[in-house]
Scaffold this motif. Structure first.
Motif, PDB file in Angstrom:
ATOM      1  N   ARG A   1      19.648  78.242 126.241  1.00  0.00           N
ATOM      2  CA  ARG A   1      20.753  78.428 125.303  1.00  0.00           C
ATOM      3  C   ARG A   1      21.645  77.192 125.221  1.00  0.00           C
ATOM      4  O   ARG A   1      21.944  76.699 124.127  1.00  0.00           O
ATOM      5  CB  ARG A   1      21.594  79.642 125.743  1.00  0.00           C
ATOM      6  CG  ARG A   1      22.854  79.872 124.923  1.00  0.00           C
ATOM      7  CD  ARG A   1      23.573  81.153 125.306  1.00  0.00           C
ATOM      8  NE  ARG A   1      23.817  81.258 126.732  1.00  0.00           N
ATOM      9  CZ  ARG A   1      24.800  80.634 127.387  1.00  0.00           C
ATOM     10  NH1 ARG A   1      25.646  79.844 126.728  1.00  0.00           N
ATOM     11  NH2 ARG A   1      24.952  80.780 128.693  1.00  0.00           N
TER      12      ARG A   1
ATOM     13  N   TYR B   1      17.524  75.144 111.146  1.00  0.00           N
ATOM     14  CA  TYR B   1      18.794  75.506 110.506  1.00  0.00           C
ATOM     15  C   TYR B   1      19.744  74.310 110.474  1.00  0.00           C
ATOM     16  O   TYR B   1      20.394  74.026 109.480  1.00  0.00           O
ATOM     17  CB  TYR B   1      19.472  76.634 111.300  1.00  0.00           C
ATOM     18  CG  TYR B   1      19.241  78.023 110.765  1.00  0.00           C
ATOM     19  CD1 TYR B   1      19.483  78.349 109.440  1.00  0.00           C
ATOM     20  CD2 TYR B   1      18.788  79.037 111.606  1.00  0.00           C
ATOM     21  CE1 TYR B   1      19.277  79.639 108.972  1.00  0.00           C
ATOM     22  CE2 TYR B   1      18.585  80.327 111.146  1.00  0.00           C
ATOM     23  CZ  TYR B   1      18.834  80.625 109.819  1.00  0.00           C
ATOM     24  OH  TYR B   1      18.643  81.894 109.363  1.00  0.00           O
TER      25      TYR B   1
ATOM     26  N   ASP C   1      14.259  78.350 115.598  1.00  0.00           N
ATOM     27  CA  ASP C   1      14.893  78.009 114.328  1.00  0.00           C
ATOM     28  C   ASP C   1      16.137  77.139 114.419  1.00  0.00           C
ATOM     29  O   ASP C   1      16.655  76.708 113.395  1.00  0.00           O
ATOM     30  CB  ASP C   1      15.227  79.292 113.549  1.00  0.00           C
ATOM     31  CG  ASP C   1      16.254  80.160 114.269  1.00  0.00           C
ATOM     32  OD1 ASP C   1      16.826  79.718 115.276  1.00  0.00           O
ATOM     33  OD2 ASP C   1      16.461  81.300 113.812  1.00  0.00           O
TER      34      ASP C   1
ATOM     35  N   GLU D   1      22.411  85.213 120.645  1.00  0.00           N
ATOM     36  CA  GLU D   1      23.166  84.437 121.631  1.00  0.00           C
ATOM     37  C   GLU D   1      24.517  85.098 121.944  1.00  0.00           C
ATOM     38  O   GLU D   1      25.070  84.910 123.026  1.00  0.00           O
ATOM     39  CB  GLU D   1      23.384  83.029 121.063  1.00  0.00           C
ATOM     40  CG  GLU D   1      23.795  82.014 122.062  1.00  0.00           C
ATOM     41  CD  GLU D   1      23.802  80.629 121.446  1.00  0.00           C
ATOM     42  OE1 GLU D   1      24.862  80.005 121.492  1.00  0.00           O
ATOM     43  OE2 GLU D   1      22.763  80.166 120.933  1.00  0.00           O
TER      44      GLU D   1
ATOM     45  N   ILE E   1      24.258  82.207 112.758  1.00  0.00           N
ATOM     46  CA  ILE E   1      22.966  81.889 113.377  1.00  0.00           C
ATOM     47  C   ILE E   1      22.950  82.346 114.835  1.00  0.00           C
ATOM     48  O   ILE E   1      21.964  82.896 115.319  1.00  0.00           O
ATOM     49  CB  ILE E   1      22.672  80.376 113.256  1.00  0.00           C
ATOM     50  CG1 ILE E   1      22.440  80.021 111.790  1.00  0.00           C
ATOM     51  CG2 ILE E   1      21.468  79.987 114.105  1.00  0.00           C
ATOM     52  CD1 ILE E   1      22.459  78.537 111.497  1.00  0.00           C
ATOM     53  N   ARG E   2      24.051  82.109 115.537  1.00  0.00           N
ATOM     54  CA  ARG E   2      24.080  82.516 116.949  1.00  0.00           C
ATOM     55  C   ARG E   2      23.982  84.036 117.090  1.00  0.00           C
ATOM     56  O   ARG E   2      23.339  84.539 118.019  1.00  0.00           O
ATOM     57  CB  ARG E   2      25.355  82.012 117.634  1.00  0.00           C
ATOM     58  CG  ARG E   2      25.344  80.509 117.840  1.00  0.00           C
ATOM     59  CD  ARG E   2      26.607  80.050 118.569  1.00  0.00           C
ATOM     60  NE  ARG E   2      26.859  78.645 118.373  1.00  0.00           N
ATOM     61  CZ  ARG E   2      26.444  77.670 119.203  1.00  0.00           C
ATOM     62  NH1 ARG E   2      25.759  77.972 120.278  1.00  0.00           N
ATOM     63  NH2 ARG E   2      26.713  76.407 118.951  1.00  0.00           N
TER      64      ARG E   2
ATOM     65  N   GLU F   1      22.509  86.027 114.918  1.00  0.00           N
ATOM     66  CA  GLU F   1      21.121  86.336 114.549  1.00  0.00           C
ATOM     67  C   GLU F   1      20.158  86.048 115.709  1.00  0.00           C
ATOM     68  O   GLU F   1      19.201  86.785 115.936  1.00  0.00           O
ATOM     69  CB  GLU F   1      20.735  85.507 113.314  1.00  0.00           C
ATOM     70  CG  GLU F   1      19.429  85.938 112.658  1.00  0.00           C
ATOM     71  CD  GLU F   1      19.135  85.143 111.386  1.00  0.00           C
ATOM     72  OE1 GLU F   1      19.520  85.575 110.294  1.00  0.00           O
ATOM     73  OE2 GLU F   1      18.510  84.047 111.490  1.00  0.00           O
ATOM     74  N   ASN F   2      20.425  84.950 116.428  1.00  0.00           N
ATOM     75  CA  ASN F   2      19.569  84.548 117.556  1.00  0.00           C
ATOM     76  C   ASN F   2      19.765  85.398 118.801  1.00  0.00           C
ATOM     77  O   ASN F   2      19.104  85.168 119.810  1.00  0.00           O
ATOM     78  CB  ASN F   2      19.901  83.105 117.974  1.00  0.00           C
ATOM     79  CG  ASN F   2      19.197  82.100 117.113  1.00  0.00           C
ATOM     80  OD1 ASN F   2      18.209  82.438 116.470  1.00  0.00           O
ATOM     81  ND2 ASN F   2      19.689  80.879 117.095  1.00  0.00           N
TER      82      ASN F   2
ATOM     83  N   ARG G   1      32.029  83.686 122.424  1.00  0.00           N
ATOM     84  CA  ARG G   1      31.103  84.255 123.403  1.00  0.00           C
ATOM     85  C   ARG G   1      31.837  84.764 124.645  1.00  0.00           C
ATOM     86  O   ARG G   1      31.572  85.875 125.126  1.00  0.00           O
ATOM     87  CB  ARG G   1      30.080  83.183 123.775  1.00  0.00           C
ATOM     88  CG  ARG G   1      28.943  83.648 124.627  1.00  0.00           C
ATOM     89  CD  ARG G   1      27.958  82.488 124.831  1.00  0.00           C
ATOM     90  NE  ARG G   1      27.379  82.566 126.144  1.00  0.00           N
ATOM     91  CZ  ARG G   1      26.316  83.283 126.460  1.00  0.00           C
ATOM     92  NH1 ARG G   1      25.682  83.941 125.536  1.00  0.00           N
ATOM     93  NH2 ARG G   1      25.870  83.329 127.689  1.00  0.00           N
TER      94      ARG G   1
ATOM     95  N   ARG H   1      19.947  74.312 123.406  1.00  0.00           N
ATOM     96  CA  ARG H   1      19.847  74.363 121.944  1.00  0.00           C
ATOM     97  C   ARG H   1      20.919  73.514 121.273  1.00  0.00           C
ATOM     98  O   ARG H   1      20.640  72.815 120.292  1.00  0.00           O
ATOM     99  CB  ARG H   1      19.989  75.819 121.472  1.00  0.00           C
ATOM    100  CG  ARG H   1      18.725  76.640 121.596  1.00  0.00           C
ATOM    101  CD  ARG H   1      18.758  77.860 120.675  1.00  0.00           C
ATOM    102  NE  ARG H   1      19.741  78.839 121.083  1.00  0.00           N
ATOM    103  CZ  ARG H   1      19.480  79.959 121.783  1.00  0.00           C
ATOM    104  NH1 ARG H   1      18.241  80.233 122.143  1.00  0.00           N
ATOM    105  NH2 ARG H   1      20.437  80.791 122.099  1.00  0.00           N
TER     106      ARG H   1
END
Lengths: 289, 289, 289, 289
Positions: A256, A103, A99, C113, C107-108, C110-111, C271, A259
């Motif tokens: 990762r 997105y 995704d 990451e 998004i990260r 959710e993914n 992160r 992306r």
């Protein structure tokens, strides 16, 4: 009302002046003009942005202008195309299960970063990303393929082509769509189909590039946006970028890090295409940034 | 007096402690220690820098220390090597006609950027760069090859090998040396032979990479420093970098831009090798920066 | 069950061994260990990742382990902290009107990451981004400020602090939150508050950095993620990156290009913080990547 | 015989056509033309490269051509300058004790990378780099300054200015020259004086930028080439680049890494200046790459 004219022809002295005269003759104002002479190939490329609001034949009468361009083009053996700001570009996004590129493009369009375009449809061979489409209120069509069933694949491709036609699509973006189209499809559509490949081409064409990059022990990984010709991952390159990796990066780390590359590289290419900044010649791109 | 120990072995819990104990037992002080576990390969890598000035058996008695390391190594199936600051590294530069990498390394050695190394000899199949060698007062040997004469090539290679032996060389740098060594030569020397290739490998292996990059229409060009195994341009990669190019960059522009890449990438690789920061495993490098 | 121990202390020979012994003594297995000696500052830094599933006192009894660490820490004048994989990190996002960093982090997460973290709340001084929060089903609290009303600002800050407390937040991310907190708030929270500033600090601290970058005629623009101390834009830098610009880039182009930098730089910093990879010393960060 | 015309004027429709007409009228062929409209500043910039071998008034009669340009320039309030390939540029290098930028420029000129230029003189306040000058057979003048003696400094500056005049210098390159010229000197010469500063300006203007970068804990360091106006390190920026650093990089590492940046950034700026690709406006540069 803004027009953008892209020109490609054998290099020749009078081109710039002829084009300028034509546009002035019609009452168009040249806003900006970029040109490039490829000396080795003896070719000339130009991008002209012009305001045609006060065109003498009326701004609605672009057909007459185009007849004029056709005349000049014949004289100089020009390839050309013109686009108008009054006509919004219609972009279809094709996705599989990943995704991040989807997105990214949805957000950029929402933010107004991609000028003058709309996304009427998202197509996929999987149902997974419908949830993303829904969040942005964009129709999503799930067109499955039965693995190893050539007829199913051909039928799905025909269905896709039907929808593209129906929706009046003029840019197809393969946003990590993990299927390969038939040669016929590519031959018909490659000029307006952009793919993102997750390697710095021509290295690691084809499947599983991050795995192969890891195996080869490279110290950079990359992403490449290109027009999707029938020659897999060999179409004209629009944008590329890389990032450094080390022995500490296992395949999932490359995936990762990749992306972030994929989405920015794809977005650049899509933006340049939408702004009519790209001319293809001889499997290479001339890019008026 | 500083020693650097490089270790590679199957991953196993007691390694770090055993190595530390051994060094402490000998009266060595660990200055720094870096380690890496490759989980997929189930391998362990370590670089230990230690001060052996106060070694109990006397700092001159490194042979005894090495017997100790051998014991530990047997237990853990270790590959290892150790180097000492008292022994200067001796680097031979091999060149053809291009001078940018040669100049770059000479200047960096002169500036003290490459610690603890000397350049006893520059070798070339052409006479052109003797003038550069003279400026830096370094002996230059011109060892020509008669084109298409295999015997001449073999004789030249033998002559080179003789000189390397004679000069006690422990690092061979192919600083744009445009000849390929025999499989036998490579098999004997690849662990201490660094080549600079003017592309981002594995793209454009072999000859004329800038020409092929231009033809393919890439948007980045690169350079790769690697150990020169007998498999042309396929040896373990040490360092890579890229720079952006556009349609405006003809082949000579790529060559020019590439020069800056080549010299910085090669210099990095040489520096890391001289500082014993590289362990090769399975055609990949682990790099303790 | 994985623990991560971060250590900072004056450089001293026995530290590594003492920490290793302690963990082994408790039945913990060291999975990885990174260390750094800052010779100029005479300081030692270490990050130890260990498995405590088989801890002798039982994996639930980390309090006992921490008493052990406290003992060792006293001996070496250590600053330390430890975190456990069983305890998910709780991250609050603070935003104003710009959505790119917000979307990016959502998004990260959710993914997957951003390992082992959740976003219980999004806070804003504006209502605009509630729509984004809704798409990701995350509670959104609009806490407005009356411009030029100091009491309103103080009340809003108190409200925020109350919510952070209530939600058990342990990382505050200022994802383009355009307000400045009081000195007291910063002093209490800076160690777990990450801000993204849209310039390469220390250039262009404060307001409107892209405008000032354009005015100065720079050829690169940047973004900086840092801990938000009470000294505006002067906190310890975690991550920075830049991109090239030219005279063709007007302020809106810089803003657009900057968005891509801001989100990747902020995501990196978040992160690393979530993975306990950062130690602050003397307004600088040691970063175990 | 190639001429390069640089133009700057308030934006106005007829400029491009008028310039083209003028050149055609004289029998010059336009080889390439780049233009840029700064909409915010309402300014127009153009670089025109033309062949004047077949000029109707004779290729030697450029004075007549320039009278023609003056006419057009008056009409459009143009600033302009023109240069001819028949006139080699004469570049003076000013250095102190660091040799990396000096070597770099000498090698690039020797390699033909800097078109159409010569280095008649190297000037220094120290004797150290005479050895480098000798290797490249370029005259070296040692012009010492007595520290803290203003008169000595003024005398040295006057001596330098005399030599520049005598040698017919039209580009002064401060290749890590660690002295500051007087306001008068700068005001007379800044348009053809390029300095390399070892930071990404505007951060760390002035002395010891690497030390201050280390102290601030930045994660990137940079280099900036700019025209040396009397406002220290505040002149128009020509080129900038950065490289990543980490907590492992002490000041000497930054100095080492910075050297590679400094020389490539300075070389780019010098090359662009020599090729007449730079127009300064309002303390910013327009750069026709």
């Amino acid at each position: 009302m803004i027009g953008t004219l892209l020109i490609k022809c054998p290099d020749s002295k009078g081109v710039v002046a002829s084009v300028a005269q034509l546009l002035f003759g019609f009452g168009c104002n040249i806003i900006s003009s970029d040109q490039f002479s490829d000396i080795a190939a003896d070719m000339f490329f130009q991008r002209v942005v012009f305001d045609y609001s006060d065109m003498l034949v009326g701004p609605g009468n672009t057909a007459v202008l185009e007849r004029g361009i056709t005349e000049v083009a014949r004289k100089y053996s020009m390839d050309w195309r013109v686009s108008y700001s009054t006509k919004q570009k219609r972009m279809a996004l094709l996705v599989s299960k990943l995704d991040h590129c989807l997105y990214d493009l949805l957000i950029r369009v929402e933010n107004g970063e991609m000028e003058n375009c709309t996304i009427p449809i998202i197509l996929s061979n999987h149902p997974d990303l419908e949830v993303v489409a829904k969040r942005f209120n964009i129709p999503y069509r799930h067109l499955p393929i039965t693995p190893k069933d050539a007829a199913s694949k051909a039928a799905q491709e025909a269905a896709i082509e039907g929808i593209l036609e129906e929706e009046g699509i003029n840019l197809i973006v393969l946003a990590r769509y993990m299927q390969i189209f038939s040669k016929d499809f590519c031959d018909r559509h490659w000029r307006h189909t952009i793919n993102i490949h997750h390697s710095f081409l021509p290295a690691f064409e084809g499947a599983r590039p991050y795995h192969r990059a890891h195996e080869r022990g490279v110290k950079v990984i990359g992403a490449t946006a290109h027009y999707a010709t029938s020659d897999l991952d060999c179409g004209p390159i629009i944008a590329q970028d890389v990032t450094h990796v080390s022995h500490r990066d296992a395949v999932p780390d490359m995936v990762r890090k990749g992306r972030d590359l994929e989405r920015t590289v794809l977005a650049k290419a899509v933006r340049w295409h939408l702004q009519d900044r790209i001319i293809v010649h001889d499997n290479r791109t001339v890019l008026f940034e």
